[in-house]
Design a protein around this motif. Sequence first.
Motif, PDB file in Angstrom:
ATOM      1  N   ASN A  92      37.538  36.944  36.708  1.00 39.10           N
ATOM      2  CA  ASN A  92      38.403  38.122  36.603  1.00 39.10           C
ATOM      3  C   ASN A  92      37.549  39.380  36.760  1.00 39.10           C
ATOM      4  O   ASN A  92      36.715  39.694  35.913  1.00 39.10           O
ATOM      5  N   VAL A  93      37.774  40.094  37.868  1.00 37.90           N
ATOM      6  CA  VAL A  93      37.075  41.356  38.119  1.00 37.90           C
ATOM      7  C   VAL A  93      38.104  42.484  38.255  1.00 37.90           C
ATOM      8  O   VAL A  93      37.987  43.363  39.096  1.00 37.90           O
ATOM      9  N   GLY A  94      39.104  42.446  37.385  1.00 37.88           N
ATOM     10  CA  GLY A  94      40.256  43.322  37.534  1.00 37.88           C
ATOM     11  C   GLY A  94      41.418  42.559  38.119  1.00 37.88           C
ATOM     12  O   GLY A  94      42.561  42.689  37.696  1.00 37.88           O
ATOM     13  N   VAL A  95      41.076  41.730  39.112  1.00 35.84           N
ATOM     14  CA  VAL A  95      41.989  40.717  39.653  1.00 35.84           C
ATOM     15  C   VAL A  95      41.241  39.395  39.643  1.00 35.84           C
ATOM     16  O   VAL A  95      40.015  39.364  39.698  1.00 35.84           O
TER      17      VAL A  95
END
Length: 382
Positions: free
Chosen positions: A107-110
């Motif tokens: 998860n990197v924001g999405v």
Amino acid sequence: MQIDKRAWLERFKKMFAGFDRPLALIVFLLLCVGIVTLYSASLDVPGRVEDQLRNIILTFALMWVLANIPPTTLMRFAVPLYTFGVALLIAVALFGLTRKGAKRWINVGVVIQPSEILKIATPLMLAWYYQRREGNIRWWDYIVGLLILAVPVGLIAKQPDLGTAVLVFAAGFFVIYFAGLSFRLIVPVLVAGVIAVGAIATFQDKICQPEVQWPLMHDYQKHRICTLLDPTSDPLGKGFHTIQAVIAIGSGGPLGKGWLKGTQAHLEFIPEKHTDFIFAVFSEEFGLVGGLVLLTLYMALIARGLYIAANGATLFGRLLAGSLTMAFFTYAFVNIGMVSGILPVVGVPLPFMSYGGTALTTLGFAIGLIMSVARQKRLMQS
């Protein structure tokens, strides 16, 4: 008025000058076949075909952008993209999300699956490396190439994601082979593989027992291979996929049952019928003749890609286009092989047929890079 029409036509031609027409036509035909099959496979899921059509539009836009980027510019992204991809794989190993027993996402924001990046970044990196060594390639350069390849393949296999690891390995290995790796060095590996397969088939009754541990392999991977050898050993578990897919393919006969008339698919016997097992749906409805037409389209795509690679203006272009083209061969061969029951089920989509935005984007990226190589050669000739 006539002049305006001609000017508009010329502007339109220039806009799509980066597209290699034969390759674009083949991809378009495969996508058409894929949409027709997906519609049949998704009658019970409204909206899936519309989603795929949006994915196709985005994929063609991506192909257009990449086809108009010179390979010399693409080379500049090789090292950063490869480094970024490997860093994400390490982050997945440390902080990744686990789903269904596999740690493949972060998860990197999405939520993303970094291994998809390496399908493109690895051959790009290897093509860049051998371009830098052009005219001065030594035996140790092949070892360096194998080390560059081993890092992402090892990290992806550890997740575990054997299907993606195979695809990344194939794309990277073809770069090394086309760079001049002697086939005589590959033959012993192939012979050892044939001997290993023969030994497993011969002694499957003993080595497939639950208490027997296979080195370097997870239990589920061992189970997949043993089930491939005898699907009836687990007919309602791992063997169910293979048994139902083979039944669907065989029941299609020479001409198929007809579009929308496949009983195995519509009665929900075929698992993952819109993704990994879409070939079973297609074969049941269009039969042997349809299968041969589909294989002809894939052979045409591979032939055109290899033609572009052979005529590439630079070593980088030839290696990149050749490896990505053979990656398409690997995709199709592994998918059709596993659906037909001759290879283990490893979760590899069928190019331009299987549903899914991520896989389609990766394939479109590869086609765009091949078209970029073709465009460079046309510009040098004009």
